[in-house]
Design a protein around this motif. Sequence first.
Motif, mmCIF file in Angstrom:
data_model
loop_
_atom_site.group_PDB
_atom_site.id
_atom_site.type_symbol
_atom_site.label_atom_id
_atom_site.label_comp_id
_atom_site.label_asym_id
_atom_site.label_seq_id
_atom_site.Cartn_x
_atom_site.Cartn_y
_atom_site.Cartn_z
ATOM 1 N N LEU A 14 9.705 4.817 -4.505
ATOM 2 C CA LEU A 14 11.104 4.162 -3.735
ATOM 3 C C LEU A 14 10.562 2.626 -3.479
ATOM 4 O O LEU A 14 9.508 2.028 -3.645
ATOM 5 N N VAL A 15 11.426 2.257 -4.102
ATOM 6 C CA VAL A 15 11.601 0.724 -4.147
ATOM 7 C C VAL A 15 12.217 0.163 -2.546
ATOM 8 O O VAL A 15 13.326 -0.225 -2.933
ATOM 9 N N GLY A 16 12.279 -0.805 -1.886
ATOM 10 C CA GLY A 16 12.335 -1.919 -1.124
ATOM 11 C C GLY A 16 13.374 -1.019 0.160
ATOM 12 O O GLY A 16 13.959 -1.840 0.691
ATOM 13 N N VAL A 313 -0.769 -0.050 2.964
ATOM 14 C CA VAL A 313 -0.232 -0.136 2.389
ATOM 15 C C VAL A 313 -0.077 1.116 1.082
ATOM 16 O O VAL A 313 -1.346 1.383 0.360
ATOM 17 N N GLY A 314 0.604 1.519 0.202
ATOM 18 C CA GLY A 314 -0.026 2.675 -0.992
ATOM 19 C C GLY A 314 1.213 2.649 -1.952
ATOM 20 O O GLY A 314 2.844 2.383 -1.601
ATOM 21 N N PRO A 315 1.457 3.763 -2.473
ATOM 22 C CA PRO A 315 2.879 3.837 -3.960
ATOM 23 C C PRO A 315 3.630 4.455 -3.475
ATOM 24 O O PRO A 315 4.979 4.322 -3.784
ATOM 25 N N THR A 316 3.428 5.158 -2.067
ATOM 26 C CA THR A 316 5.165 5.289 -1.177
ATOM 27 C C THR A 316 5.210 5.123 -0.158
ATOM 28 O O THR A 316 6.050 5.311 0.073
ATOM 29 N N ALA A 333 9.200 2.278 3.012
ATOM 30 C CA ALA A 333 9.536 2.710 1.575
ATOM 31 C C ALA A 333 8.601 1.881 0.681
ATOM 32 O O ALA A 333 10.002 0.867 0.756
ATOM 33 N N GLY A 334 8.288 1.808 -0.578
ATOM 34 C CA GLY A 334 8.406 1.174 -1.534
ATOM 35 C C GLY A 334 6.604 0.694 -1.834
ATOM 36 O O GLY A 334 5.844 0.895 -1.004
ATOM 37 N N SER A 335 6.185 1.035 -3.612
ATOM 38 C CA SER A 335 5.352 0.486 -3.607
ATOM 39 C C SER A 335 4.601 -0.651 -3.959
ATOM 40 O O SER A 335 4.544 -2.140 -3.830
#
Length: 363
Positions: A14-16, A313-316, A333-335
């Motif tokens: 999920l991006v930004g 923080v993390g990839p998801t 959400a965001g990696s």
Amino acid sequence: MRLLGIGMCAAALLVGVVAAPAQADTGRDPAAQGLRGAGWALKDTGKDARFRGLAAVSRTTAWVAGSKGTVLRTLNGGRSWQDVSPPGAVAEGLELRDIEAFDARRAVALSIGEGEASRVLRTEDGGATWTETFRNPDPRAFYDCLTFFDARHGLAMSDPVDGRFRILSTDDGGRNWRVLPSAGMPDALPGEAGFAASGQCLVSAGPRDVWLATGGGASARVLHSADRGVTWRVAESTVPAGDPARGVFALAFRDRTRGLAVGGDYRTGQASPQAAAVSADGGRTWRQAQTPPPAYRSGAAWYPYSRGTALAVGPTGTDLTTDGGRSWRALEAGSFDTVDCAPDTGCWASGEKGRVARLEHLG
């Protein structure tokens, strides 16, 4: 850790997307009131490297280091980035997984890998030139993380050699390094190692205290030294381990007593229950977070001057705690792979595909 260093594949899920950060409960910590309505504002780096190394100097100045020997620096809050990559690191495609910066001009970067791939590079002129100050001569060693107590004293850590974690020390700002004796280091568990995921498997607080995070063994442990790495004691965390992909990936200590541990299972699609723990006694004991992040987290940082506010923080996604790590809730959400906050409350995050962001008010 060799498994992670060779190639950790995490999906860009999920991006930004902002997940209502204004609803986060910051009432428990007065210093966190400034986070109401805040979220990550992406800063275009123009690169596609994966930045697992991050050093937040201030709201305006930050360094990132990553794959393909890439190092970038910003002096204007991320509006523009200078490519200050060491030419040799670029030519050899080194994996730069940690960077520690003292200011806008001085920084020390660590590349990971078996044998001579593990190196330390240093700049005193903002990255215009770099000097290689350490190249690992032992094919059994694999360096993961780097930390500094001050502008002179620092340590780097390697996965176990001859059954014990190896510690590298400098007392001149990274110009020279020596391997410390292993007599004060407890024996490693079978399969135990550090994770080169965010530059936060070795962290320090104050002039002498340092902590080392592990995984891959039967339990995920945290080692603590109060004498700059000469002697260590070990404690089990509550983060699940028992697999090469599971354990504590990042530590953050607000001071010499209050600490956070985050991690889990980095494999995409694998559940990561109990992926956070908290300590109030310098890492002697750890308690499971009552409401942990919902998935694997690779980086963590305390919000400056706060009583109990921190980011993970993390990839998801990104999570926020305002009660010292006992409970976490989604911020966005965001990696991202790693996060760092500067003394002036400038918080930065970085990760895959050149992603770098600064925490800002989005309303």
